[in-house]
Structures are given as C-alpha cells and as structure tokens.
Design a protein around this motif. Sequence first.
Motif, mmCIF file in Angstrom:
data_model
loop_
_atom_site.group_PDB
_atom_site.id
_atom_site.type_symbol
_atom_site.label_atom_id
_atom_site.label_comp_id
_atom_site.label_asym_id
_atom_site.label_seq_id
_atom_site.Cartn_x
_atom_site.Cartn_y
_atom_site.Cartn_z
ATOM 1 N N ARG A 1 0.815 -1.208 0.000
ATOM 2 C CA ARG A 1 0.000 0.000 0.000
ATOM 3 C C ARG A 1 0.851 1.260 0.000
ATOM 4 N NH1 ARG A 1 -4.293 -1.477 4.665
ATOM 5 N NH2 ARG A 1 -3.654 0.633 5.209
ATOM 6 N N LYS A 2 0.240 2.335 -0.449
ATOM 7 C CA LYS A 2 0.919 3.625 -0.512
ATOM 8 C C LYS A 2 1.341 4.110 0.875
ATOM 9 C CE LYS A 2 0.143 7.617 -3.482
ATOM 10 N NZ LYS A 2 -0.870 8.367 -4.224
ATOM 11 N N ASP A 3 0.586 3.708 1.905
ATOM 12 C CA ASP A 3 0.926 4.135 3.271
ATOM 13 C C ASP A 3 2.024 3.260 3.889
ATOM 14 O OD1 ASP A 3 -0.375 1.760 3.821
ATOM 15 O OD2 ASP A 3 -2.087 2.675 4.828
ATOM 16 N N GLY A 4 2.618 2.357 3.078
ATOM 17 C CA GLY A 4 3.747 1.571 3.561
ATOM 18 C C GLY A 4 3.369 0.208 4.118
ATOM 19 N N LEU A 5 2.069 -0.064 4.260
ATOM 20 C CA LEU A 5 1.659 -1.367 4.804
ATOM 21 C C LEU A 5 1.575 -2.409 3.677
ATOM 22 C CD1 LEU A 5 -1.190 -0.292 7.267
ATOM 23 C CD2 LEU A 5 1.161 -0.920 7.849
ATOM 24 N N PHE A 6 1.904 -3.647 4.033
ATOM 25 C CA PHE A 6 1.755 -4.735 3.072
ATOM 26 C C PHE A 6 0.269 -5.023 2.903
ATOM 27 C CE2 PHE A 6 5.890 -5.283 5.052
ATOM 28 C CZ PHE A 6 6.693 -5.352 3.936
ATOM 29 N N ALA A 7 -0.124 -5.337 1.684
ATOM 30 C CA ALA A 7 -1.543 -5.593 1.443
ATOM 31 C C ALA A 7 -1.935 -6.950 2.034
ATOM 32 C CB ALA A 7 -1.837 -5.565 -0.057
ATOM 33 N N TYR A 8 -3.172 -7.009 2.516
ATOM 34 C CA TYR A 8 -3.715 -8.254 3.071
ATOM 35 C C TYR A 8 -3.537 -9.422 2.101
ATOM 36 C CZ TYR A 8 -7.390 -11.680 3.639
ATOM 37 O OH TYR A 8 -8.069 -12.856 3.690
ATOM 38 N N GLN A 9 -3.851 -9.204 0.816
ATOM 39 C CA GLN A 9 -3.795 -10.298 -0.180
ATOM 40 C C GLN A 9 -2.409 -10.940 -0.225
ATOM 41 O OE1 GLN A 9 -6.590 -11.040 -1.343
ATOM 42 N NE2 GLN A 9 -7.819 -9.186 -1.463
ATOM 43 N N LEU A 10 -1.378 -10.123 -0.170
ATOM 44 C CA LEU A 10 -0.012 -10.636 -0.236
ATOM 45 C C LEU A 10 0.345 -11.348 1.067
ATOM 46 C CD1 LEU A 10 2.784 -10.293 -2.006
ATOM 47 C CD2 LEU A 10 3.390 -8.898 -0.034
ATOM 48 N N ALA A 11 0.074 -10.692 2.193
ATOM 49 C CA ALA A 11 0.510 -11.218 3.493
ATOM 50 C C ALA A 11 -0.105 -12.587 3.787
ATOM 51 C CB ALA A 11 0.151 -10.226 4.599
ATOM 52 N N VAL A 12 -1.414 -12.748 3.537
ATOM 53 C CA VAL A 12 -2.041 -14.041 3.869
ATOM 54 C C VAL A 12 -1.466 -15.173 3.024
ATOM 55 C CG1 VAL A 12 -4.263 -13.454 4.889
ATOM 56 C CG2 VAL A 12 -4.067 -13.543 2.422
ATOM 57 N N VAL A 13 -1.185 -14.882 1.759
ATOM 58 C CA VAL A 13 -0.661 -15.955 0.900
ATOM 59 C C VAL A 13 0.758 -16.334 1.333
ATOM 60 C CG1 VAL A 13 0.017 -16.538 -1.455
ATOM 61 C CG2 VAL A 13 -2.177 -15.420 -1.039
ATOM 62 N N VAL A 14 1.588 -15.352 1.613
ATOM 63 C CA VAL A 14 2.952 -15.637 2.078
ATOM 64 C C VAL A 14 2.893 -16.475 3.367
ATOM 65 C CG1 VAL A 14 5.058 -14.571 3.016
ATOM 66 C CG2 VAL A 14 3.981 -13.611 0.970
ATOM 67 N N ASP A 15 1.985 -16.122 4.257
ATOM 68 C CA ASP A 15 1.876 -16.860 5.533
ATOM 69 C C ASP A 15 1.254 -18.243 5.348
ATOM 70 O OD1 ASP A 15 3.076 -14.852 6.929
ATOM 71 O OD2 ASP A 15 1.202 -13.927 7.588
ATOM 72 N N ASP A 16 0.259 -18.361 4.481
ATOM 73 C CA ASP A 16 -0.343 -19.680 4.224
ATOM 74 C C ASP A 16 0.712 -20.642 3.670
ATOM 75 O OD1 ASP A 16 -2.836 -18.952 5.137
ATOM 76 O OD2 ASP A 16 -3.719 -18.674 3.154
ATOM 77 N N ILE A 17 1.561 -20.144 2.787
ATOM 78 C CA ILE A 17 2.631 -20.988 2.242
ATOM 79 C C ILE A 17 3.610 -21.356 3.363
ATOM 80 C CG2 ILE A 17 4.623 -21.032 0.670
ATOM 81 C CD1 ILE A 17 2.932 -19.181 -1.225
ATOM 82 N N PHE A 18 4.005 -20.371 4.155
ATOM 83 C CA PHE A 18 4.967 -20.582 5.245
ATOM 84 C C PHE A 18 4.430 -21.595 6.266
ATOM 85 C CE2 PHE A 18 6.607 -19.160 9.460
ATOM 86 C CZ PHE A 18 7.949 -19.450 9.268
ATOM 87 N N GLN A 19 3.136 -21.537 6.561
ATOM 88 C CA GLN A 19 2.538 -22.418 7.573
ATOM 89 C C GLN A 19 1.981 -23.717 6.967
ATOM 90 O OE1 GLN A 19 -0.059 -19.282 9.544
ATOM 91 N NE2 GLN A 19 0.977 -20.001 11.387
ATOM 92 N N ASN A 20 2.284 -23.970 5.705
ATOM 93 C CA ASN A 20 1.820 -25.196 5.022
ATOM 94 C C ASN A 20 0.313 -25.411 5.154
ATOM 95 O OD1 ASN A 20 4.396 -26.136 4.132
ATOM 96 N ND2 ASN A 20 4.831 -26.692 6.265
ATOM 97 N N ILE A 21 -0.438 -24.362 4.921
ATOM 98 C CA ILE A 21 -1.894 -24.455 5.062
ATOM 99 C C ILE A 21 -2.471 -25.266 3.894
ATOM 100 C CG2 ILE A 21 -4.050 -23.116 5.134
ATOM 101 C CD1 ILE A 21 -2.208 -22.768 7.648
#
Length: 260
Positions: free
Chosen positions: A132-152
Amino acid sequence: MRIEDIDPPREQPGATTAILKSLEAHHLFWDGDVLYQSQRSDAYRDALIALESQQLSYRCTCSRQDLQSDAIYNGHCRHLNLGKERVSAIRLNVEKSLHTLNLNPVIEFDDVFQSKQQQNLLSDVGDFVIHRKDGLFAYQLAVVVDDIFQNITHVIRGADLLDSTARQILLFQLLGTDLNLSPVPTFGHVPLVTNNEGQKLSKQNLAPALDDNTPEKNIFNALQFLQQQPPIELETESLNTILNWAIRYWQPIQGEIRSP
Ligand SMILES: [Zn+2]
C-alpha cells in the motif's frame, strides 16, 4: 494460529491477548507457536522483491481521486517504470502474471461449501495492490505468504472473503516454490452471522464481547444458533463433551444467518 495484526493503527491494545485467552477458555487450542503478521515484514518484503525481479509488479502513484473507488484500475502507471523516489503503491501486473504461469484469466475453484466458483481476473479485478501507498503490506499478499509458510492445506473462512480468493490463487501460484506440492490450498467459505442491517457481527459494529466465564453455555448457544440441533441434555454437559458432539455431528449450513 495466526494473528493478523498487519494494520497496527487499527488494532486495539490488548485485543490479541483477549482473543487467545477467549479461545483457550472455550478449549479451542492450536498447534505450534502463534505467528504474528506484525513480525513477518521480512518475508513479505522478500515476496515483493521476488515479484519485482520478474517484472511482475510496478509502482503506482495514482491518488485516490485518480482512482474511482469501485472501478477496476485503468493501468495508468503500468508502463511508466516509476522508481522508489515518489510515494507509491505497488501493483501486481495481472496480465503478465497470468501469461508467465500460462493461466487463463478466468480462475476457477471448487469451494467446499459454495460449489464451483469463478472470477475473471482481468475484467473483474485488474492490477491489484500488493503494497500500500501508506507503507503497509496488502492483506492479499501477506495471507498468501503466511499460508505458504505455515503449510496451510485448507482455508476455511467467512464468505466475505470469497471475492479475494481468485487473486490469492494467482499469488499462491506465483509465490509457491515447493514443486512437489500443489501450491493452492482447498477453500471453503462459510456463511457470516450478521445483524439486521446485514453487517457481520464485530467490535466495529458494536457486537457485545463473549463472556469467557460461561464457555459451555456459549458453545451450546452457538450450536443452536448455527442450526446444528444439539440435544437438550447436552446443555448441562462438560465443555469437552459439547465440543466432541459438535465435531462428530457438524453439518454445514447454507445462506446468511441473522443474529437473534
Ligand atoms: Zn497508477
């Protein structure tokens, strides 16, 4: 267990502790350590770098006024090659991403509860924001990165997220690296409990908090409310007996559920 505290300004102090305590009071336990999105910035940044290095993303300086809120992004900045020097959002180039993966723009999936779903990422979604423009990572990106990391393997969540699923399927395929596993989990979207205005029950909509001192009553009432028809004698049983009944006899329900 994942705490999605990616948006720190919106988080109420103590909310995380209260959620975890509430789950434990209801004997809803989890495996392994708690993963906090607020501590995962390095992983999200790595994902952004990976996409950028394949030229699948680009910077966008469009203001809120440039963008009509509900419209699909017009691609204004797609070929401008904007650098980091101006405040910008990062968008995924959807067409190029689909092309790289040799995918059809129409993403289809079999939802566990809602049957076959499909969405055209080009005509219905467009180049979406991953940082995001305000410097935060977008929800769409973060959940996918974490789902992969946690072997969901199974994503079971509220039907309000049905519309995000096609975007996430694309990101799973772009970011999933284990070639032995299908990178895309199975999705199931359950109906939301809403108030009379159709809003989901949440703190924002002033829904009262759960009383952690009456977990048996809470779970029994929830089962009744969710049309599971628990036998009346279950009401006076222990929490574990009630939960075991629920695990054994649970039946998915269709449609929206209005709170009493
Ligand atoms: Zn732009």
